[in-house]
Design a protein around this motif. Sequence first.
Motif, PDB file in Angstrom:
ATOM      1  N   LEU A 153      -8.262   5.681  -4.242  1.00 29.12           N
ATOM      2  CA  LEU A 153      -9.690   5.713  -3.859  1.00 29.12           C
ATOM      3  C   LEU A 153     -10.625   5.595  -5.066  1.00 29.12           C
ATOM      4  CD1 LEU A 153      -9.655   8.540  -1.125  1.00 29.12           C
ATOM      5  CD2 LEU A 153      -9.505   6.080  -0.800  1.00 29.12           C
ATOM      6  N   SER A 188      -9.078  -5.845   1.534  1.00 29.18           N
ATOM      7  CA  SER A 188      -9.026  -4.591   0.774  1.00 29.18           C
ATOM      8  C   SER A 188      -8.334  -3.540   1.631  1.00 29.18           C
ATOM      9  CB  SER A 188     -10.440  -4.121   0.420  1.00 29.18           C
ATOM     10  OG  SER A 188     -11.092  -5.113  -0.332  1.00 29.18           O
ATOM     11  N   GLU A 189      -7.240  -3.004   1.120  1.00 28.48           N
ATOM     12  CA  GLU A 189      -6.453  -2.027   1.880  1.00 28.48           C
ATOM     13  C   GLU A 189      -6.564  -0.656   1.228  1.00 28.48           C
ATOM     14  OE1 GLU A 189      -2.480  -3.442   2.181  1.00 28.48           O
ATOM     15  OE2 GLU A 189      -3.059  -5.196   3.352  1.00 28.48           O
ATOM     16  N   ILE A 190      -6.817   0.348   2.060  1.00 24.89           N
ATOM     17  CA  ILE A 190      -6.867   1.736   1.567  1.00 24.89           C
ATOM     18  C   ILE A 190      -5.826   2.517   2.367  1.00 24.89           C
ATOM     19  CG2 ILE A 190      -8.389   3.703   1.066  1.00 24.89           C
ATOM     20  CD1 ILE A 190     -10.739   1.670   1.508  1.00 24.89           C
ATOM     21  N   PRO A 191      -4.587   2.629   1.856  1.00 21.84           N
ATOM     22  CA  PRO A 191      -3.506   3.254   2.623  1.00 21.84           C
ATOM     23  C   PRO A 191      -3.816   4.696   3.033  1.00 21.84           C
ATOM     24  CG  PRO A 191      -2.628   2.131   0.696  1.00 21.84           C
ATOM     25  CD  PRO A 191      -4.107   2.124   0.562  1.00 21.84           C
ATOM     26  N   LEU A 192      -4.508   5.462   2.151  1.00 25.34           N
ATOM     27  CA  LEU A 192      -4.793   6.870   2.461  1.00 25.34           C
ATOM     28  C   LEU A 192      -5.640   7.015   3.720  1.00 25.34           C
ATOM     29  CD1 LEU A 192      -5.506   8.617  -0.964  1.00 25.34           C
ATOM     30  CD2 LEU A 192      -3.677   9.133   0.662  1.00 25.34           C
ATOM     31  N   LEU A 193      -6.556   6.072   3.910  1.00 24.63           N
ATOM     32  CA  LEU A 193      -7.442   6.117   5.081  1.00 24.63           C
ATOM     33  C   LEU A 193      -6.929   5.219   6.212  1.00 24.63           C
ATOM     34  CD1 LEU A 193     -10.887   5.871   3.239  1.00 24.63           C
ATOM     35  CD2 LEU A 193      -9.686   7.943   3.968  1.00 24.63           C
ATOM     36  N   LEU A 249      -6.309  -6.625  -2.134  1.00 25.42           N
ATOM     37  CA  LEU A 249      -6.614  -5.529  -3.069  1.00 25.42           C
ATOM     38  C   LEU A 249      -6.153  -4.216  -2.425  1.00 25.42           C
ATOM     39  CD1 LEU A 249     -10.274  -6.509  -4.116  1.00 25.42           C
ATOM     40  CD2 LEU A 249      -8.145  -7.116  -5.261  1.00 25.42           C
ATOM     41  N   VAL A 250      -5.385  -3.435  -3.157  1.00 20.56           N
ATOM     42  CA  VAL A 250      -4.882  -2.170  -2.614  1.00 20.56           C
ATOM     43  C   VAL A 250      -5.467  -1.014  -3.434  1.00 20.56           C
ATOM     44  CG1 VAL A 250      -2.830  -0.835  -1.986  1.00 20.56           C
ATOM     45  CG2 VAL A 250      -2.750  -3.332  -1.945  1.00 20.56           C
ATOM     46  N   PHE A 251      -6.199  -0.136  -2.713  1.00 22.45           N
ATOM     47  CA  PHE A 251      -6.823   1.035  -3.353  1.00 22.45           C
ATOM     48  C   PHE A 251      -5.963   2.260  -3.005  1.00 22.45           C
ATOM     49  CE2 PHE A 251     -10.879  -0.845  -4.652  1.00 22.45           C
ATOM     50  CZ  PHE A 251     -10.868  -2.029  -3.914  1.00 22.45           C
TER      51      PHE A 251
END
Lengths: 321, 365
Positions: free
Chosen positions: B116, A113-118, B111-113
């Motif tokens: 948010l 799971s990738e969260i680019p913003l963080l 999975l790309v969030f």
Amino acid sequence: MKKTIISLVLIILANIAYSQEEDKLLVSEIKQSTVITQPATLNKGFFLVGASFMHIMADKMFSDKGKKDYAVQNLSLRNSAAYLSFHFGLTNRIELAFDLPYTIASISKSIISEIPLLDTAVTTKFKLKGKGIGDIEFGISYQLIEGSKTKPSLVSKLSAVFPTGEKNPTNIKGLWEYDYPTGRGETALRLELIYRKISYPYSYSFHSLFKYSFGGEKVMAPYEDPISFRSGNYYEVGGNFDFLLNDWIAVQNNLGFLYKNADKYNGETAQIPVTQMAIFYYPNINFQFKKFRLAQGVCIYLFGKTIPGDPQYQIDLQYIF
Amino acid sequence: MRNFIFLFSLFLTALTLNAQTNNDSILAYERKIDRPLTLHKGQLQFNTAYKISIISKEYDNNRNSINLADEGIASVLHKYYFGLNYGILDFLQASIEFNYAKRGERHENQLVFVHLNDEPDFDITYFDEYKGFEDLYSGVIIKLPLKTKKIEFALSPGFYIPLFSNNPEAPENSISFPLDGQTTTTIIYHNNHKTGNGSKAIKVGASAIVRPVNDLSIYAKLNYSWPISESESIRWVNQLNGSDFEYNDIPYKYLIGNTLDYKVNLAYQAIPWFNVALSYLFKKTSSGWSEITGLRIGNLENRLSLLSIGYEIKATSRLWITEFIDIPLSGKNQLAPYSIYLGISYNLFPFVKKLKSQAIDNTIN
């Protein structure tokens, strides 16, 4: 005239006696019969002890449209089951059976799971493993039509499956990490009819099978309450063509069709009901070493809907005494 | 009475001699460990086999074992073998072999969030599919003319020819945009690969069998192969145009590595029709390079050693059934497959009507 009749009767009796004698086999010979020549049920007083092992790794699936393709995402499912079987010939026409399964299942999946913003990436491992005693089965087979070397046989087999295996997730460490249940959690009855004819060195048979499950209550996923459920009815028909390569090696070919109704949860089928069907081919090679029998085969799903599409490997070892 | 016994003996002798003139007698009397390194003159052999390999481990560059099931990239390899051998002379055998393999490798789900949200914005699956015919092998086995049956030596030169194109088919990527009320766009990157090397290569090999006692044999073979020249293939790049992927192929050059493999096999003939065997196999590929990334990069050296346990059953004089399992022992930059192999070999003498009984006696003895 009287002498003629007596002579005739004696000749007929002698012939009958001779015919009866011809069909007689030594007990040790019957115990060493191959799958082609063996009686439809075990003879009176005979025991059969068997061990089976099957393994499947579900890499491919048949979709609900019947298209065979690799399973979506990276879900890896491995399932192995070992069975211990005990069969006993109560009479020459009645056979009792008891099967004790041991199941090993493993389901794994990995997600990033990738969260680019963080600027964060988290890997989640989905690991389910289960091993233990499965659901035991008792069965009774009866020769409705008693077969012989020349006459066909018709056998009916009634089996009851009892939910002795663990039905709920245990050892829960998280939503995606727990011990997978090894039992179905419901009682079921299975009725099977088998017609078989021997034409040495060949034999052919037809079978039909119906399984009815009575349902039960179990926890479907960790941290959830138990719900009532019932597995769908299962139907199977098929035919066998078997032949001997030599006195101790037999090749068996089973072509079958199966259909299973969708399972029900809280009395309702799921939003997307999953009915399963398949046409399968199960060739196997069977070695007879005196009273020992070793069989190996691969069950191949030729066509299907919502069913695993990979071959299933099976090995059986049996001893008759 | 004496005359009767004499005549009966003559009859039996005639029957026995007649049986010996049948070519199948050679195969009927010959146990697995007695078979020479080359087929008999006029013997035609069809070989076919199926192997299923569960690939749940891999060896990395430091020879550590990595559990692929935990990484979510375990896969299954299905391989089908076809082979044809012919005994041109009692010491010269011609062989053709070609195999077909198929494997799908699914990678970790991504999975790309972006926003948010609870639901991901992108659900991406990477999938590599390997399938096709391997390069055809054609070769001969030449047995050295030794007078003893206790030991045999043979040389086996041959070459690999890429019969089928080694260019992979275009990818089959797909994209599904979210419907009303959903946020996730699902993308599947499905890349296709071939299983053959796609290169002409030469192989030289040597084999030997030693039969120290009646029921035991030790067999060893060593092969070395190398490419004749560099080869060319294509790689695919893709670009999303609306909801469709567009693909362009880019040619690149490569040179396959040199391969060394050897096998040592210990076989025991338990009974005339049943043979059990224990083998050790080693394979190493080194050198070679590829320009698939645009730069010429040398291939990583890879190694794999396997332990193999199996048996052969002589079902009839013509039909032999082989089965064995492979267990990976160690390796480097290589997948570690656990395999079950089931093979059938069918043998006949289609072009030879009769053999002289003397020839059969020589073969059997």
